[in-house]
Enzyme design. Structure first.
Site: not given
Length: 170
Positions: A31, A66, A97
């Site tokens: 990401w 994460f 988030h």
């Protein structure tokens, strides 16, 4: 110190031990890959500059920041790395988030450092916008990947020194 007050790529090369006999594992979040890929490049360049062999550097990718926690754990359990570098980038958006991912990832990486006998190097950029991230992955503030590689070498050397000192005392 806030990174806006320091160039992340500037350090005293003489203060960095040789990495010739060290092994490194690096986990990179896919990401924001334009950012995390640049962090990886900064780290690889620095590790090699200080003697690390390409054969002693393992690089793996995970979908997001994460996932750095679980993959870091696996690197500690399934490799013989002397230090594990974890690279991610979370850019603030319009929802909470950002807060959950940043807090959870930070706490998870901190816990890895407590649970394992290998240093985990925190290479998670948490920025308000893309420009701040770009500034920290090779832009005007240097490259956090470089800083993380220097930290990895120094921490691995410290641990090796302490283990050597303990062996000498026995």
């Amino acid at each position: 110190m806030a990174s806006k007050l320091k160039n992340l790529s500037q350090y005293d090369p003489e203060s960095v031990p040789s990495a010739a006999d060290m092994k490194f594992a690096i986990v990179v979040s896919e990401w924001n890959h334009n950012v995390t890929g640049a962090l990886l490049e900064g780290a690889l360049e620095t590790l090699k500059k200080h003697g690390a062999s390409e054969d002693n550097i393992i690089v793996r990718y995970v979908p997001g920041s994460f996932e750095l926690i679980a993959s870091g754990k696996w690197m500690a359990e399934y490799t013989d790395a002397d230090a594990i570098l974890l690279f991610g980038c979370v850019i603030k958006g319009d929802t909470p988030h950002f807060d959950y991912v940043c807090q959870g990832t930070t706490q998870g990486i901190a816990q890895l450092n407590v649970d394992y006998d290998v240093p985990f190097i925190f290479g998670l950029l948490t920025t308000n916008d893309l420009q701040q991230a770009l500034d920290r992955c090779g832009g005007k503030l240097g490259n956090k990947g470089t800083e993380c590689a220097v930290t990895a070498i120094k921490m691995a050397a410290l641990q090796k020194d302490l283990i050597g000192e303990m062996a000498d005392e026995e």
